[in-house]
Design a protein around this motif. Sequence first.
Motif, PDB file in Angstrom:
ATOM      1  N   THR A  30     -58.687 -36.615  46.139  1.00  0.00           N
ATOM      2  CA  THR A  30     -58.086 -34.621  46.301  1.00  0.00           C
ATOM      3  C   THR A  30     -58.077 -34.142  46.990  1.00  0.00           C
ATOM      4  O   THR A  30     -57.573 -33.458  47.615  1.00  0.00           O
ATOM      5  CB  THR A  30     -57.760 -34.358  44.786  1.00  0.00           C
ATOM      6  N   LEU A 122     -54.096 -28.114  40.411  1.00  0.00           N
ATOM      7  CA  LEU A 122     -54.531 -29.480  39.101  1.00  0.00           C
ATOM      8  C   LEU A 122     -54.014 -29.384  37.940  1.00  0.00           C
ATOM      9  O   LEU A 122     -54.437 -29.778  36.899  1.00  0.00           O
ATOM     10  CB  LEU A 122     -55.549 -29.616  39.456  1.00  0.00           C
ATOM     11  N   HIS A 125     -49.301 -30.430  35.855  1.00  0.00           N
ATOM     12  CA  HIS A 125     -49.358 -30.949  36.197  1.00  0.00           C
ATOM     13  C   HIS A 125     -49.513 -32.353  34.100  1.00  0.00           C
ATOM     14  O   HIS A 125     -49.030 -32.857  34.215  1.00  0.00           O
ATOM     15  CB  HIS A 125     -49.702 -32.712  37.199  1.00  0.00           C
ATOM     16  N   TRP A 154     -50.500 -31.215  42.460  1.00  0.00           N
ATOM     17  CA  TRP A 154     -49.487 -32.459  42.939  1.00  0.00           C
ATOM     18  C   TRP A 154     -47.961 -31.835  43.436  1.00  0.00           C
ATOM     19  O   TRP A 154     -47.020 -31.512  42.675  1.00  0.00           O
ATOM     20  CB  TRP A 154     -49.117 -33.783  42.089  1.00  0.00           C
ATOM     21  N   PHE A 166     -49.362 -41.762  43.437  1.00  0.00           N
ATOM     22  CA  PHE A 166     -49.175 -40.749  42.482  1.00  0.00           C
ATOM     23  C   PHE A 166     -49.106 -41.641  41.227  1.00  0.00           C
ATOM     24  O   PHE A 166     -49.213 -41.132  40.245  1.00  0.00           O
ATOM     25  CB  PHE A 166     -47.438 -40.328  42.873  1.00  0.00           C
ATOM     26  N   ILE A 169     -52.591 -41.157  39.409  1.00  0.00           N
ATOM     27  CA  ILE A 169     -52.378 -39.485  38.036  1.00  0.00           C
ATOM     28  C   ILE A 169     -50.775 -40.510  36.897  1.00  0.00           C
ATOM     29  O   ILE A 169     -51.603 -39.555  35.755  1.00  0.00           O
ATOM     30  CB  ILE A 169     -51.790 -38.678  39.367  1.00  0.00           C
ATOM     31  N   GLN A 170     -50.510 -40.288  36.929  1.00  0.00           N
ATOM     32  CA  GLN A 170     -48.822 -40.655  36.231  1.00  0.00           C
ATOM     33  C   GLN A 170     -49.575 -41.372  35.125  1.00  0.00           C
ATOM     34  O   GLN A 170     -49.461 -41.542  33.770  1.00  0.00           O
ATOM     35  CB  GLN A 170     -47.824 -41.487  37.010  1.00  0.00           C
ATOM     36  N   ASP A 173     -52.606 -39.134  33.561  1.00  0.00           N
ATOM     37  CA  ASP A 173     -52.290 -38.281  32.784  1.00  0.00           C
ATOM     38  C   ASP A 173     -50.523 -37.865  32.270  1.00  0.00           C
ATOM     39  O   ASP A 173     -50.022 -36.735  31.646  1.00  0.00           O
ATOM     40  CB  ASP A 173     -52.349 -37.060  33.919  1.00  0.00           C
ATOM     41  N   THR A 178     -46.067 -35.321  34.305  1.00  0.00           N
ATOM     42  CA  THR A 178     -46.125 -35.197  35.816  1.00  0.00           C
ATOM     43  C   THR A 178     -44.968 -35.281  36.753  1.00  0.00           C
ATOM     44  O   THR A 178     -44.757 -35.166  37.958  1.00  0.00           O
ATOM     45  CB  THR A 178     -46.596 -36.101  36.470  1.00  0.00           C
ATOM     46  N   PHE A 208     -54.563 -40.346  45.659  1.00  0.00           N
ATOM     47  CA  PHE A 208     -53.601 -39.842  44.355  1.00  0.00           C
ATOM     48  C   PHE A 208     -52.262 -39.583  45.039  1.00  0.00           C
ATOM     49  O   PHE A 208     -51.424 -39.224  44.167  1.00  0.00           O
ATOM     50  CB  PHE A 208     -54.278 -39.322  43.427  1.00  0.00           C
TER      51      PHE A 208
END
Length: 220
Positions: A30, A122, A125, A154, A166, A169-170, A173, A178, A208
Amino acid sequence: MTAETRSAYVPALGYRALTAFYDPVVRLTTREHAFKRGLLDQAAFQAGDAVLDLGCGSGTLALMALQRTPGLDLTGVDGDPAMLSQARAKAARSGATPRFDESLAQALPYENARFDAVMSSLFFHHLDRASKLLVLLEARRVLRPGGSLHVADWGRAANPLMRLAFLGIQLLDGYVNTADNVEGCLPELMQEAGFEQARETRRYSTVFGTMSLYHARTAS
Ligand SMILES: C[S@@+](CC[C@H](N)C(=O)[O-])C[C@H]1O[C@@H](n2cnc3c(N)ncnc32)[C@H](O)[C@@H]1O
């Protein structure tokens, strides 16, 4: 935590089994030190300021803040005792003495106007829209008049490549939590919660996706 909040709770890397790997993964993927330094440059805290780190996790941002400004009155809050254990161990190794509290950020255990600034990295999200609003209302409640909110998270993808990046990350998380981030809605939500002058201040490209910094204030 009730069964309902527990099921909605998104742990640090999406799955509890990954919590132990949180620090190295975030450091490597990151541009962590660059964007956290950027957030602290923006905040320009002074010794004596009372600062809350929301969703402080393993405490990296809180400890960076204390290293830079040793006289801060710094409190970190997080809902996950495993992350707080990491934070306390890191603080003990560094000789710093922040306070770390376990609580959901939707109901903070602090009096009104307790803090000069609230920061967070962070974290947003991890929350669905209703929870983002509740947390922002809580942040506003615990900030003094004229206090500052500094957020790194993000943000709106700077280009199609960042949007594609991205998706990782989706997957970890969740899409719903997000979506507001990648659509660039955090400043709108801050305004909706009663903050003033909410805006994106800086962007970083990472593996990311786009990491954004934000700033907002409470009315004086
Ligand atoms: C991705 S980690 C970020 C940790 C740290 N701020 C950082 O920059 O490395 C997100 C953190 O938010 C915490 N968290 C998620 N939902 C929360 C909630 N509703 N209340 C408090 N903490 C929460 C998680 O336990 C986790 O430690």
